[in-house]
Motif scaffolding. Structure first.
Motif: not given
Length: 230
Positions: A219-230
Motif C-alpha cells: 500500500v501507499m499513503p494518499v491524501i483524499k480531497l473532497t469538495f462540497t457545494m451546498k
C-alpha cells in the motif's frame, strides 16, 4: 435644660447633614453601566454584515428562463442568447472571434480565385490581355519564375485554408449557441452560491494485486480531497 437643648439641636443637624451626603457608590455604578452601554453600541461589529453581503447567492433558479429560447436566439443572431442571459461581456468576444474568422475566409477565398486564374492561364498557355484585371496581370508577372506544380500547390493551399475558415465560422457559431444554452440552463435550474467547502483526509491505497486471501498487499499513503457545494 439649656445644655440638653443644645445637644439635641447638634444631634439633629448631624443627622440632616449625613442624609444630604450623595451616594457616590450608587452614582459610580450607574455611570459605569451607561459607559458600558455606549461602548457596546460604538463597538458593534460591522464585519458580519460585509461577509453576509459578500456571500450572497450569485444566481437563484428562474423557471421562466428558457434554455431553448437562448439557444434559438444565438442561432439566429450571434450573441443574442448571451444578451438574453445577461452575459453582455461575452458579445464582444463572440464578434471578435467571428470577425477574425470572416477576415480569414475572405482572404483565402480571394487569393484562391486569383491563383486559380493564373494557374489556368499558365496551363493553357494564355497571357494577360486588355480584358484581364490588373490584379491578375500583376500576379501573373510576379509568378513567372514559378512552375505549374508550385502554382498548383498555392491553389490547393488557399483552397484548404478557405474550407478550414468556413468550418471555423460554423464551429464558432455553434459554440456560442451551446454556451448560451448552458448559461440559460444554470439560470433556469440551479442555484450557484459561495457556500463551497472542502475536506482533506489521509488514507491508503493498494499498489499491487492480491494473489492470495491471506497475503498482505503493498500500500501507499494518499491524501483524499473532497469538495462540497451546498
Amino acid at each position: 435644660m439649656k445644655q440638653v437643648l443644645i445637644i439635641t439641636l447638634l444631634t439633629f443637624f448631624a443627622f440632616a447633614a449625613k442624609a444630604q451626603k450623595p451616594d457616590t457608590v450608587k452614582t459610580k455604578s450607574v455611570n459605569d453601566s451607561l459607559t458600558r452601554v455606549r461602548d457596546s453600541v460604538a463597538s458593534k461589529p460591522v464585519l458580519p454584515k460585509i461577509l453576509a453581503k459578500k456571500n450572497k447567492k450569485k444566481y437563484n433558479p428562474d423557471s421562466t428562463h428558457s434554455p431553448g429560447l437562448a439557444f434559438r436566439r444565438s442561432g439566429f443572431v450571434p450573441g443574442w442568447g448571451q444578451i438574453y442571459n445577461h452575459r453582455w461581456w461575452k458579445v464582444p468576444l463572440i464578434y471578435a472571434g467571428l470577425g477574425s474568422l470572416g477576415l480569414a475566409l475572405e482572404f483565402n477565398s480571394r487569393y484562391y480565385k486569383q491563383y486559380l486564374k493564373v494557374y489556368q492561364m499558365r496551363r493553357n498557355g494564355d497571357r494577360p490581355d486588355a480584358e484581364t484585371s490588373k490584379t491578375i496581370t500583376d500576379l501573373y508577372v510576379n509568378t513567372q519564375n514559378a512552375n505549374l506544380t508550385q502554382l498548383e500547390g498555392a491553389v490547393n493551399g488557399y483552397q484548404r485554408n478557405f474550407q478550414l475558415s468556413i468550418l471555423g465560422v460554423m464551429g464558432a457559431w455553434g459554440i456560442q449557441m451551446i454556451d448560451a444554452y448552458i448559461d440559460a440552463k444554470f439560470i433556469h435550474s440551479y442555484t450557484m452560491d459561495r457556500d463551497l467547502s472542502f475536506k482533506v483526509t489521509p488514507g491508503i491505497m493498494p499498489t499491487g494485486p492480491i494473489y492470495a486471501a491471506g497475503a498482505m498487499p503493498s500500500v501507499m499513503p494518499v491524501i483524499k480531497l473532497t469538495f462540497t457545494m451546498k
